[in-house]
Design a protein around this motif. Structure first.
Motif, mmCIF file in Angstrom:
data_model
loop_
_atom_site.group_PDB
_atom_site.id
_atom_site.type_symbol
_atom_site.label_atom_id
_atom_site.label_comp_id
_atom_site.label_asym_id
_atom_site.label_seq_id
_atom_site.Cartn_x
_atom_site.Cartn_y
_atom_site.Cartn_z
ATOM 1 N N UNK A 35 3.705 -6.556 14.023
ATOM 2 C CA UNK A 35 3.221 -6.430 15.407
ATOM 3 C C UNK A 35 1.757 -6.026 15.489
ATOM 4 N N UNK A 36 1.218 -5.363 14.442
ATOM 5 C CA UNK A 36 -0.189 -4.951 14.420
ATOM 6 C C UNK A 36 -0.654 -4.969 12.974
ATOM 7 N N UNK A 37 -1.332 -6.031 12.597
ATOM 8 C CA UNK A 37 -1.718 -6.226 11.200
ATOM 9 C C UNK A 37 -2.734 -5.181 10.720
ATOM 10 N N UNK A 38 -3.347 -4.430 11.634
ATOM 11 C CA UNK A 38 -4.268 -3.365 11.221
ATOM 12 C C UNK A 38 -3.513 -2.150 10.710
ATOM 13 N N UNK A 39 -2.274 -2.007 11.124
ATOM 14 C CA UNK A 39 -1.433 -0.887 10.718
ATOM 15 C C UNK A 39 -0.578 -1.334 9.541
ATOM 16 N N UNK A 40 -0.392 -0.432 8.581
ATOM 17 C CA UNK A 40 0.363 -0.810 7.382
ATOM 18 C C UNK A 40 1.234 0.337 6.910
ATOM 19 N N UNK A 41 2.180 -0.032 6.096
ATOM 20 C CA UNK A 41 3.008 0.942 5.391
ATOM 21 C C UNK A 41 2.596 0.859 3.932
ATOM 22 N N UNK A 42 2.763 1.960 3.244
ATOM 23 C CA UNK A 42 2.351 2.058 1.839
ATOM 24 C C UNK A 42 3.590 2.262 0.977
ATOM 25 N N UNK A 43 3.658 1.550 -0.146
ATOM 26 C CA UNK A 43 4.725 1.783 -1.113
ATOM 27 C C UNK A 43 4.145 1.645 -2.516
ATOM 28 N N UNK A 44 4.867 2.190 -3.480
ATOM 29 C CA UNK A 44 4.418 2.157 -4.863
ATOM 30 C C UNK A 44 4.641 0.780 -5.474
ATOM 31 N N UNK A 45 3.722 0.405 -6.355
ATOM 32 C CA UNK A 45 3.915 -0.801 -7.160
ATOM 33 C C UNK A 45 4.813 -0.429 -8.342
ATOM 34 N N UNK A 46 5.223 -1.421 -9.092
ATOM 35 C CA UNK A 46 6.045 -1.158 -10.284
ATOM 36 C C UNK A 46 5.271 -0.281 -11.281
ATOM 37 N N UNK A 47 3.988 -0.516 -11.420
ATOM 38 C CA UNK A 47 3.126 0.275 -12.310
ATOM 39 C C UNK A 47 3.165 1.757 -11.909
ATOM 40 N N UNK A 48 3.092 2.019 -10.626
ATOM 41 C CA UNK A 48 3.123 3.396 -10.128
ATOM 42 C C UNK A 48 4.506 4.015 -10.297
#
Length: 191
Positions: free
Chosen positions: A124-137
């Motif tokens: 709904x708002x591409x400026x806003x995001x959620x953060x998650x860990x990559x497999x490396x992290x």
């Protein structure tokens, strides 16, 4: 060798402070027969927390170096551990940790550039995001959690030490809330 060193650290009493401090509370370490009385003030607690935080950062840095992780530091690792298995917004991350907006943005930018986090834009708002860990992290967090658990077992190896850690955590949590309230509303009696 490490086990003996850690046990020595756990068993060693801290130095006695002068008894003239009016903000002090005398405490006798539980379960030990000691001739020393430790005087604890809010300032002593804050200094001890600061030293413990620096020591933990050194511990994280050493463990990351052993794993060949050079591109990020202990503060980045703590942020990764804070995210954990969740998918969070920047606001939620700020609520979970001691991060200011500018520092958090900088850390997230670095972590993204190094491939430790993934940014998922909201539909709904591409400026806003959620953060998650990559497999490396996730692998780094798993490694750090595993080694920290080994040290935890050494320090809190029996029920009495485990209960002492729980009491310490509860006390620090109450202090953190009290200090946060005082910062917003002032000290008791000043309201």
């Amino acid at each position: 060798m490490i086990s003996k060193l850690l046990q020595h650290i756990v068993d060693t009493d801290t130095a006695t402070l002068p008894s003239g401090d009016t903000n002090a509370v005398s405490v006798r370490p539980g379960g030990r027969t000691s001739t020393h009385t430790t005087v604890v003030t809010h300032f002593e607690l804050a200094r001890t927390l600061e030293r413990a935080n620096r020591r933990f950062a050194s511990f994280l840095q050493a463990e990351m170096t052993r794993r060949g992780v050079q591109e990020i530091g202990p503060a980045h690792a703590m942020l990764l551990l804070t995210i954990g298995n969740d998918e969070l917004s920047v606001g939620q991350l700020m609520d979970r940790g001691p991060y200011g907006g500018t520092n958090l943005s900088y850390y997230l930018k670095q972590l993204g550039e190094c491939g430790y986090i993934e940014r998922i834009p909201l539909a709904r708002d591409r400026r806003t995001a959620r953060i998650r860990l990559s497999e490396k992290a996730r692998q780094l967090c798993s490694d750090l959690t595993e080694v920290a658990a080994k040290y935890h077992r050494l320090v809190a190896g029996d029920p009495e030490n485990m209960r002492n850690m729980e009491v310490a955590f509860e006390t620090l949590d109450r202090l953190e809330r009290a200090w946060a309230t005082a910062a917003i509303f002032g000290a008791p009696g000043e309201r």
